[in-house]
Design an enzyme around this catalytic site. Structure first.
Site, PDB file in Angstrom:
ATOM      1  N   GLY A 169     -11.184  68.887  63.127  1.00  0.00           N
ATOM      2  CA  GLY A 169     -10.034  69.290  63.953  1.00  0.00           C
ATOM      3  C   GLY A 169      -8.650  68.844  63.515  1.00  0.00           C
ATOM      4  O   GLY A 169      -7.956  69.555  62.804  1.00  0.00           O
ATOM      5  N   ILE A 216      -7.618  66.507  61.453  1.00  0.00           N
ATOM      6  CA  ILE A 216      -7.435  65.826  60.172  1.00  0.00           C
ATOM      7  C   ILE A 216      -7.098  66.842  59.083  1.00  0.00           C
ATOM      8  O   ILE A 216      -7.870  67.765  58.868  1.00  0.00           O
ATOM      9  CB  ILE A 216      -8.722  65.075  59.763  1.00  0.00           C
ATOM     10  CG1 ILE A 216      -9.214  64.191  60.904  1.00  0.00           C
ATOM     11  CG2 ILE A 216      -8.484  64.257  58.509  1.00  0.00           C
ATOM     12  CD1 ILE A 216     -10.568  63.542  60.640  1.00  0.00           C
ATOM     13  N   LYS A 250     -19.807  72.295  58.449  1.00  0.00           N
ATOM     14  CA  LYS A 250     -18.565  71.704  57.947  1.00  0.00           C
ATOM     15  C   LYS A 250     -18.748  71.172  56.535  1.00  0.00           C
ATOM     16  O   LYS A 250     -17.845  71.286  55.701  1.00  0.00           O
ATOM     17  CB  LYS A 250     -18.108  70.602  58.898  1.00  0.00           C
ATOM     18  CG  LYS A 250     -17.682  71.168  60.261  1.00  0.00           C
ATOM     19  CD  LYS A 250     -17.568  70.069  61.296  1.00  0.00           C
ATOM     20  CE  LYS A 250     -17.140  70.605  62.656  1.00  0.00           C
ATOM     21  NZ  LYS A 250     -17.344  69.595  63.713  1.00  0.00           N
TER      22      LYS A 250
END
Lengths: 432, 432
Positions: free
Chosen positions: A134, A136, A205
């Protein structure tokens, strides 16, 4: 340029966050971009729903075509989620020369390459920073800050739900179910937590990170996944005793042009920078040949952090529009995919075994390890738990996954071994 | 574009690192930029010096004009250090329409605005990522990743030398002189460590960070500085006992449009993300209204990490050249400088006092605090160290710096107080 016009697909918590940030930072954005931003249209499922932001009714639509086929819209921000329908919408938007910013990890893990290629073909920008970790700016750091380095390893705590649960289990001794319930009450875990706790969300991710970091198209199927549901209090106690912290870690390694990517509960040396990343926070640790160790830490989710990432991407799109250079910086994978075989994947492992408490059993077990060339770094022989049962905890030196799996298979077959209670990857040295 | 031509001012360890990275990553750089990079000329002080990289002799020069006035050179990379001469060289290079990448924090802290303005006027790029926290892409993250956020606080461990020394003192109980000597032997500290241990190096970096993060021109003189030379073993023991870790922290806070920037030894709550940044590592913690807490961790110096940052900046310059958009993204400070007065700076403080071990002294001391409206969070009354002397350790609640300084002045004047042994800023809660 008069004003840049944005269409928003979706108005959930993240979408509302994007609207709020754009409204509250008009002056700062104008200073950076040089022209104002206007929200032109927002796709919603229910026009009459009560929301915590005020948007004039004529900005809302239930028809996606009002955005993706709208000649007045320059940039489409996708925060509706989903995969198939969303993919079609975005391909259509790109065909209509609209730039795209998305926060959709499922979509990027499955169709990232197709969408990026379509963007490049249409001269459009396509950014997806918010899809991983999110708040970063990790994708930007990989693409730009470490652009000249050779990245050889990435390790990520990229799922806030599981990190929250494991933190509560480790620090407060909460059982898994209690920690999960707490995470659900706080909104960190969904009612059906499967995708989080089974490691799938993290695997998506890691596929995105590995694709970008190694410039090699890594698909979700290439990621070996293990979740956290079977982690017990005993495992956490042994971890602590040995100087390790248990985390759900995504690992991506590049060695001799071959890649391994996995998500699994891992015993991390307490001194590793990721070991002190607690609660719902995310962090990505990157090892580059030149730069050495770096780590990026921050909120992995949440409406405002995610919206911050989206608006940061939007700012880049809009600066590019002002300069007329959209679609010129899309980097597609450069290298052919080569995955490591189990015989080429090296790691240390933690193994907890229940065996018969008899003479010779321990020697039998250790001889299986040595037979497969797996040497042992640490051995705990523990007080008998139940009558006739001994608990044995082992940490190996670096061994190939192949050899380790062979050891496990032989141990399972051994009459004197009741159960392999748990087995985890180990990173770093613990107490030495 | 045929090839992009680079001139290097300086060929020390960082300069050599830049040459190595460019030579070893030609293929990757070509893929990213779309045209090759060539090192055209390198300024050195001694043509015959033996170096660990091989460069053909006709690439070397002892005359800076061969680079800054050379019409064949597109980009000047400045890794020679120094301030006044360097400033003149770079202004001249910009006048000659050369883009600039520098790693020079002293130069940027003193003349950053002048150089950035000259760059903008000449349509040139000017990047300086490597000037703060070597290998960490923190400036890029502030400018791009957090571009739409309102940053209200930055805290940095931005000097590796002092962090190494404090880590050794805290973890191994080494006295200051021993830890410093070790740092010097490892090459982390220079023979004359003044600029590091007195906090000046960190102050320069905080001025650069605050200028960028708050979009306000902060000068070195605006940074309140205190070094680490007076920190004692006792201070570290009390810190540990109270649940704090001692770090040299640069703090920059924006509140009500006013800024405070300082560098000082600080007691950080053990649970703060910066508290576990050890040894020579650097980290910058950024708090943004929308994103919340983020932290960027990595090597703060070293030839290859710093060179990585420089080449990353170079890549951006070169992409911009290919697109013809150099000098379009320079952002100069947007807001007028407003500094907080001591009465507006709030923090908690740790204070260690030696006082007469007599009836009523303790009451005298605490009444001074309450007289100035400074309330106390923690009080340790300790066994008498020497005959007749009591050691008193206090941690205040949030208090204004003004009030705290008034308290200190009154304590100093008190007959029954022998010494204020030490006083530190406190961030976070410690053991509560």
């Amino acid at each position: 340029m008069e004003a840049i016009s944005i269409g928003l697909l979706g108005l959930g918590t993240v979408g509302s966050g994007v609207v709020k940030i754009i409204e509250n930072h008009q002056e700062k954005l104008l200073h950076q971009i040089g022209c104002p931003i206007k929200i032109n249209k927002v796709l919603v499922t229910d026009l009459t729903k009560k929301r915590d932001i005020e948007l004039s009714l004529d900005l809302l639509t239930t028809n996606a075509l009002d955005i993706i086929d709208n000649p007045n819209i320059d940039v489409v921000v996708e925060v509706m989620g989903g995969v198939e329908e969303t993919r079609r919408y975005l391909l259509q938007a790109l065909k209509n020369k609209k730039h795209v910013v998305t926060a959709n990890k499922d979509l990027m893990a499955e169709h990232g390459s197709e969408l990026l290629t379509a963007a490049a073909e249409n001269g459009c920008d396509f950014f997806y920073e918010a899809s991983v970790a999110g708040g970063i700016p990790i994708l930007r750091s990989l693409v730009e800050g470490l652009s000249s380095d050779h990245i050889t390893k990435m390790m990520g705590i990229v799922n806030g739900t599981t990190n929250y649960i494991l933190t509560k289990m480790s620090k407060q001794g909460s059982p898994y179910e209690v920690a999960l319930k707490e995470a659900q009450e706080l909104g960190y875990a969904e009612a059906d937590p499967t995708s989080d706790v089974e490691g799938l969300d993290a695997a998506r991710k890691m596929a995105i990170l590995a694709t970008l970091g190694f410039s090699m198209k890594i698909d979700l199927e290439d990621v070996k996944v293990q979740g956290i549901t079977h982690i017990t209090e005993e495992d956490l106690q042994y971890a602590k005793q040995l100087g390790y912290t248990m985390k759900l870690i995504g690992i991506a390694v590049l060695e001799d042009d071959k890649v391994e990517v996995s998500v699994q509960p891992t015993l991390l040396s307490d001194s590793h920078p990721l070991a002190s990343v607690n609660n719902e926070f995310n962090a990505v640790y990157v090892y580059g040949e030149a730069v050495g160790e770096t780590m990026f830490y921050g909120p992995g989710a949440g409406s405002l952090p995610t919206a911050t990432s989206i608006v940061a991407d939007l700012v880049v799109v809009m600066k590019n529009m002002v300069l007329g250079v959209n679609g010129k910086r899309i980097i597609t994978p450069q290298h052919e995919k080569k995955l490591k075989k189990p015989a080429e994947i090296y790691s240390k492992y933690f193994l907890r075994i229940h065996a018969k408490d008899e003479l010779g059993v321990f020697a039998n077990i250790t001889s299986i390890f040595s037979h497969h060339g797996v040497s042992l770094e640490k051995i705990l022989q523990l007080p008998v738990k139940e009558k006739g049962i001994a608990e044995i905890v082992l940490v190996t030196h670096n061994a190939s996954l192949q050899a380790y799996e062979d050891v496990q298979a032989e141990l399972e077959a051994l009459q004197s071994v009741h159960h392999i209670k748990s087995s985890y990857r180990v990173e770093g040295n613990g107490n030495s």
